[in-house]
Design an enzyme around this catalytic site. Structure first.
Site, mmCIF file in Angstrom:
data_model
loop_
_atom_site.group_PDB
_atom_site.id
_atom_site.type_symbol
_atom_site.label_atom_id
_atom_site.label_comp_id
_atom_site.label_asym_id
_atom_site.label_seq_id
_atom_site.Cartn_x
_atom_site.Cartn_y
_atom_site.Cartn_z
ATOM 1 N N ASP A 23 -10.421 -18.824 -9.993
ATOM 2 C CA ASP A 23 -11.307 -19.038 -8.839
ATOM 3 C C ASP A 23 -12.136 -17.786 -8.543
ATOM 4 O OD1 ASP A 23 -12.429 -20.521 -6.825
ATOM 5 O OD2 ASP A 23 -10.821 -20.160 -5.384
ATOM 6 N N GLY A 24 -13.321 -18.004 -7.992
ATOM 7 C CA GLY A 24 -14.150 -16.894 -7.524
ATOM 8 C C GLY A 24 -15.422 -16.664 -8.320
ATOM 9 N N ARG A 36 -24.967 -19.388 -8.915
ATOM 10 C CA ARG A 36 -23.530 -19.608 -9.130
ATOM 11 C C ARG A 36 -23.183 -19.801 -10.609
ATOM 12 N NH1 ARG A 36 -20.176 -21.064 -5.068
ATOM 13 N NH2 ARG A 36 -19.057 -22.401 -6.525
ATOM 14 N N HIS A 40 -20.090 -18.720 -13.466
ATOM 15 C CA HIS A 40 -19.307 -19.568 -14.379
ATOM 16 C C HIS A 40 -19.447 -19.059 -15.810
ATOM 17 C CE1 HIS A 40 -18.418 -22.118 -11.074
ATOM 18 N NE2 HIS A 40 -19.616 -22.649 -10.965
ATOM 19 N N SER A 68 -11.538 -29.337 -11.347
ATOM 20 C CA SER A 68 -10.554 -30.197 -10.675
ATOM 21 C C SER A 68 -11.154 -31.581 -10.408
ATOM 22 C CB SER A 68 -10.118 -29.568 -9.347
ATOM 23 O OG SER A 68 -11.118 -29.733 -8.366
ATOM 24 N N SER A 69 -10.264 -32.552 -10.152
ATOM 25 C CA SER A 69 -10.762 -33.901 -9.853
ATOM 26 C C SER A 69 -11.600 -33.881 -8.572
ATOM 27 C CB SER A 69 -9.617 -34.918 -9.755
ATOM 28 O OG SER A 69 -8.397 -34.334 -9.432
ATOM 29 N N GLU A 70 -11.422 -32.846 -7.757
ATOM 30 C CA GLU A 70 -12.188 -32.733 -6.507
ATOM 31 C C GLU A 70 -13.534 -32.020 -6.714
ATOM 32 O OE1 GLU A 70 -8.829 -31.943 -6.721
ATOM 33 O OE2 GLU A 70 -8.315 -33.911 -5.897
ATOM 34 N N ARG A 74 -18.996 -31.240 -5.724
ATOM 35 C CA ARG A 74 -19.995 -30.156 -5.696
ATOM 36 C C ARG A 74 -21.398 -30.719 -5.902
ATOM 37 N NH1 ARG A 74 -17.452 -24.583 -7.852
ATOM 38 N NH2 ARG A 74 -15.518 -24.799 -6.676
ATOM 39 N N LEU A 134 -0.231 -19.563 -29.811
ATOM 40 C CA LEU A 134 -0.378 -19.919 -28.390
ATOM 41 C C LEU A 134 -0.871 -21.369 -28.232
ATOM 42 C CD1 LEU A 134 -0.687 -18.758 -25.357
ATOM 43 C CD2 LEU A 134 -3.104 -18.534 -25.939
ATOM 44 N N ARG A 197 -3.698 -21.149 -2.162
ATOM 45 C CA ARG A 197 -3.372 -22.581 -2.129
ATOM 46 C C ARG A 197 -3.336 -23.123 -3.555
ATOM 47 N NH1 ARG A 197 -8.465 -22.643 0.951
ATOM 48 N NH2 ARG A 197 -10.207 -22.764 -0.520
HETATM 49 C C1 IPE Z 1 -9.836 -24.829 -7.834
HETATM 50 O O1 IPE Z 1 -10.860 -24.056 -7.311
HETATM 51 C C2 IPE Z 1 -10.292 -25.539 -9.073
HETATM 52 C C3 IPE Z 1 -10.634 -24.689 -10.193
HETATM 53 C C4 IPE Z 1 -10.500 -23.401 -10.283
HETATM 54 C C5 IPE Z 1 -11.142 -25.391 -11.323
HETATM 55 P P1 IPE Z 1 -11.764 -24.576 -6.105
HETATM 56 O O2 IPE Z 1 -12.641 -23.437 -5.737
HETATM 57 O O3 IPE Z 1 -12.419 -25.843 -6.451
HETATM 58 O O4 IPE Z 1 -10.675 -24.846 -4.977
HETATM 59 P P2 IPE Z 1 -10.854 -25.035 -3.415
HETATM 60 O O5 IPE Z 1 -11.899 -26.080 -3.215
HETATM 61 O O6 IPE Z 1 -11.300 -23.725 -2.845
HETATM 62 O O7 IPE Z 1 -9.493 -25.439 -2.921
HETATM 63 C C1 IPE Z 2 -13.982 -21.521 -9.866
HETATM 64 O O1 IPE Z 2 -14.927 -20.762 -9.218
HETATM 65 C C2 IPE Z 2 -14.568 -22.355 -10.974
HETATM 66 C C3 IPE Z 2 -14.638 -23.797 -10.685
HETATM 67 C C4 IPE Z 2 -14.118 -24.405 -9.661
HETATM 68 C C5 IPE Z 2 -15.350 -24.602 -11.650
HETATM 69 P P1 IPE Z 2 -15.679 -21.318 -7.957
HETATM 70 O O2 IPE Z 2 -16.935 -21.981 -8.392
HETATM 71 O O3 IPE Z 2 -14.788 -22.141 -7.113
HETATM 72 O O4 IPE Z 2 -16.040 -19.969 -7.197
HETATM 73 P P2 IPE Z 2 -16.055 -19.713 -5.628
HETATM 74 O O5 IPE Z 2 -14.699 -20.071 -5.106
HETATM 75 O O6 IPE Z 2 -17.126 -20.580 -5.064
HETATM 76 O O7 IPE Z 2 -16.351 -18.261 -5.513
HETATM 77 MG MG MG Z 3 -13.556 -21.734 -5.538
#
Ligand code: IPE
Ligand code: IPE
Ligand code: MG
Length: 253
Positions: A23-24, A36, A40, A68-70, A74, A134, A197
């Protein structure tokens, strides 16, 4: 070919399975005034480094949460750029994975992807299926609840067709119907990017995982940060419900 480094701690202190919520990426890019998607893209480089670090340390399974499925929630533009990036990364990296004896497995509901992406996924998995180093699991269109639902459906089909009786449903049979069937549960669960989380990742499989949360944004999660996470694992006492004394006696420590 990446080799396991001499002098790294004994395998008992190395997690067999490391799972990471990467994440991030978005914040990493925004901090630099970039779109953004640049975050990635930078994140893909970190994936390569995490794979190398895992091979060097002697980790057996690395599971990375890529989409993620969620994440379909975006903006459509970001989703489509992510899909393009996934396809490009598959094409580019498979040869390198093979060279390093890495078996690739994509976990998640890939019926949600385009036909083209689905066939690339199948090809990539096929071309690394004989690798024995691996195991790299990429979770794409993955959700822990989805995983449990599809396992429940498969088991109820078996009950419905008389193949098994309801009492034969056990923790083991559920595990063996999950998308992660055949690999050990995660020992170390890392989340970068500062949130603490699970975001619906490996819910069943992480029942006894050790957690390592770090504020470091995924594109900055370099070899040093990976080592820090591994070091934090070495100092944990995993009790699995027992007392501290029992654990020490049984571990001979
Ligand atoms: C979790 O990150 C999913 C992935 C890293 C692929 P998100 O950034 O989507 O999670 P939430 O929405 O902050 O919980
Ligand atoms: C995680 O980074 C990658 C994916 C969920 C695809 P984010 O895109 O969630 O990055 P932030 O949380 O917005 O910084
Ligand atoms: Mg994120």
């Amino acid at each position: 070919m990446i080799k396991r480094t001499e002098g790294v701690p004994e395998p008992t202190t190395i997690p067999r399975h490391v799972a990471i919520i990467m994440d991030g990426n978005g914040r990493w890019a925004q901090k630099r005034g970039l779109p953004r998607i640049s975050g990635h893209k930078a994140g893909v480089e970190t994936v390569r480094s995490a794979v190398e670090q895992s091979v060097r340390a002697g980790v057996q399974v690395l599971t990375l949460f890529a989409f993620s499925s969620e994440n379909w929630r975006r903006p459509p533009k970001e989703v489509s750029l992510l899909m393009d990036l996934f396809m490009i990364a598959l094409d580019r990296e498979v040869r390198r994975l093979k060279r390093n004896d890495v078996r690739l497995r994509i976990i998640g509901d890939y019926t949600g992807f385009s036909d083209k992406l689905q066939s690339r996924i199948a090809e990539a998995q096929k071309s690394t299926c004989d690798c024995t180093g691996l195991t790299l699991q990429i979770a794409a269109n993955y959700g822990g609840r989805w995983d449990l639902v599809q396992a429940a459906r498969r088991l109820s089909e078996k009950v419905g067709s008389g193949l098994i009786r309801p009492e034969q449903i056990t923790e083991e049979s559920i595990s063996s119907e999950l998308s992660t069937a055949g690999v050990p549960d995660p020992d170390l669960f890392i989340r970068t990017g500062g949130e603490q989380r699970l975001s619906n990742f490996l819910l069943w499989q992480s029942a006894y995982a050790e957690f390592h949360f770090t504020d470091v944004l995924w594109p900055d999660f370099d070899a040093k940060e990976f080592d820090k996470a591994l070091e934090s694992f070495v100092n944990r006492q995993r009790r699995f419900g027992r007392t501290s004394e029992q654990t020490k006696l049984e571990d001979g420590s």
